[in-house]
Design a protein around this motif. Sequence first.
Motif, short mmCIF file in Angstrom:
data_model
loop_
_atom_site.label_atom_id
_atom_site.label_comp_id
_atom_site.label_asym_id
_atom_site.label_seq_id
_atom_site.Cartn_x
_atom_site.Cartn_y
_atom_site.Cartn_z
N LEU A 4 0.85 -1.19 0.00
CA LEU A 4 0.00 0.00 0.00
C LEU A 4 0.88 1.23 0.00
CD1 LEU A 4 -2.27 -1.26 2.91
CD2 LEU A 4 -2.91 -1.19 0.51
N PRO A 5 0.69 2.14 -1.00
CA PRO A 5 1.49 3.37 -0.99
C PRO A 5 1.13 4.23 0.22
CG PRO A 5 -0.09 3.36 -2.80
CD PRO A 5 -0.24 2.06 -2.11
N VAL A 6 2.15 4.84 0.81
CA VAL A 6 1.97 5.74 1.95
C VAL A 6 2.63 7.07 1.59
CG1 VAL A 6 2.46 6.13 4.40
CG2 VAL A 6 2.04 3.80 3.58
N GLY A 7 1.82 8.08 1.28
CA GLY A 7 2.39 9.36 0.87
C GLY A 7 3.22 9.18 -0.38
N ALA A 10 6.90 6.40 0.85
CA ALA A 10 6.85 5.26 1.78
C ALA A 10 5.92 4.19 1.25
CB ALA A 10 6.41 5.72 3.16
N LEU A 11 6.09 3.00 1.82
CA LEU A 11 5.34 1.83 1.37
C LEU A 11 5.01 1.00 2.60
CD1 LEU A 11 4.75 0.72 -1.53
CD2 LEU A 11 6.80 -0.68 -1.28
N LEU A 51 8.15 0.84 5.10
CA LEU A 51 9.43 1.29 4.57
C LEU A 51 9.29 2.78 4.27
CD1 LEU A 51 9.45 -1.78 2.36
CD2 LEU A 51 11.45 -1.24 3.74
N ASP A 52 10.09 3.61 4.95
CA ASP A 52 9.94 5.07 4.80
C ASP A 52 11.24 5.65 4.28
OD1 ASP A 52 8.95 7.61 4.92
OD2 ASP A 52 9.08 7.80 7.10
N GLY A 53 11.11 6.64 3.38
CA GLY A 53 12.30 7.28 2.82
C GLY A 53 12.84 6.52 1.62
#
Lengths: 205, 289
Positions: A4-7, A10-11, A51-53
């Motif tokens: 799922l895409p986050v912003g 991020a994932l 997973l961010d960045g």
Amino acid sequence: MRTLPVGVDALLVEVSSGEEARALHAELLRRRAEGSLAVREIVPAARTVLLDGLTDPDRLAVELALSDVPPAPAHARDVVRLPVRYDGPDLGDVAALWGVSPREVARIHADTEFSVAFCGFAPGFGYLTGLPRRYDVPRRATPRTAVPAGAVALAGPYTGVYPRSSPGGWQLIGTTDAVLWDHTRMPAALLAPGTRVRFVRVDGS
Amino acid sequence: MTDHALSVVRAGALTTVQDLGRPGHAHLGVPRSGALDPPAAALANRLAGNPTDAAVLETTLNGCTVRPRSTVTVAATGAPCRVTVDGRPAAWGAPVRVPAGALLDVGPAVSGVRTYLAVSGGVAVEPVLGSRSTDLLSGLGPPPLTDGAVLPLGRPAGLHARVDVAPQPAPPTELVLRVTLGPRDDWFSPEAVRVFTSRPYRVSPASNRIGLRTEGPTLERAVTRELPSEGMVLGAIQVPPDGRPVVFLADHPTTGGYPVIAVVRASDLPAAAQAPPGTPIRFVPVRRR
């Protein structure tokens, strides 16, 4: 596995069990260590890994969908042993929920090998899994305004130890003198994700 | 203590030490923290001749008063305010020389919320996990300033201020936050998603460094079961059981159990940090790229 895409960068990778989340987390840490994954934060949780960045989350989502995640490797690290007095104010309530004696609660808890599924709530607060699902307990109806540091507590399927005094709604079953978080220590958190934990009963509690 | 220090005469409502924060420890439950308005903090550092990762003071609404023990160059940015040195007016948004022992007052914000005060050499409190930021959620870093406290300063880098004065964005009269929906927008009814992206909200006075709380229409869930805890990013808009969106700011928790309906573009968050209670908010959906 579902991504799922986050912003923008991020994932969130969703799997169907805590065990799969552990395997995915181990695999992502391995890829980062070997240099094939550039990421700022890898945050495991109950059924997901965030997973961010990322520079290209869409490409990583495709890669993950096409790749197999091997089962989590057997725990290589030593077990962290936490001495505990089973003297919490909610021990009787937990015993009633489990349908056993307070002494039996202590025995069941101390006979379980836990592992840290994820952290959150406070630095060094680990969500420990290991108890069978039949021992799930609800949170307190009214959270306490102050739970002392070192309180060993249960909520839902998790066991946790409060690293410092804070408000909290978990069921308190015991106390440990172990220092869960010390930012001058390397590593600062005694209970990082993946760590195996055993509670060791002290002074006949 | 050395004479490279700053005495706090008036701490103000909430003044904290902030730098770029401590990313990379979210898996241990450690928030990123750091200045809520990073461009303003970076500009203050450049004006004071500091590297951009130097620690500055972040005030909230009513400024602060300090007395440097050595002669320093300072700069105030972010929320516009009256700046004085020993009672005499000095520039906001430009380098100001403050002699040893003089009283530097950063006044109440004329508009906006947070003023950044950089001091040459930077605030040199002991770093925790690589950052000097005060983290109000987890209690890492130095405590918020108190009257009478003394803060150590670093040695000035010897850089000359690279700009004399610089334009800064005015605090917003309406906060337009570009959002990308997800990861849990499907946990809300289509009507709730439509309400969220079309109706006006306002900044709630309960907002803080952890989150920008909102007042406005409540968002109804389509999925009512409990969400297992999952990782949270900066700018995530979490919807707690009361149905009112909360935008996660720098001191936000790293995992949480309420669904995130959308995520705010990072470049729109500095404006969110400067929006006082009552400011109208619009959440505008945009494509991810």
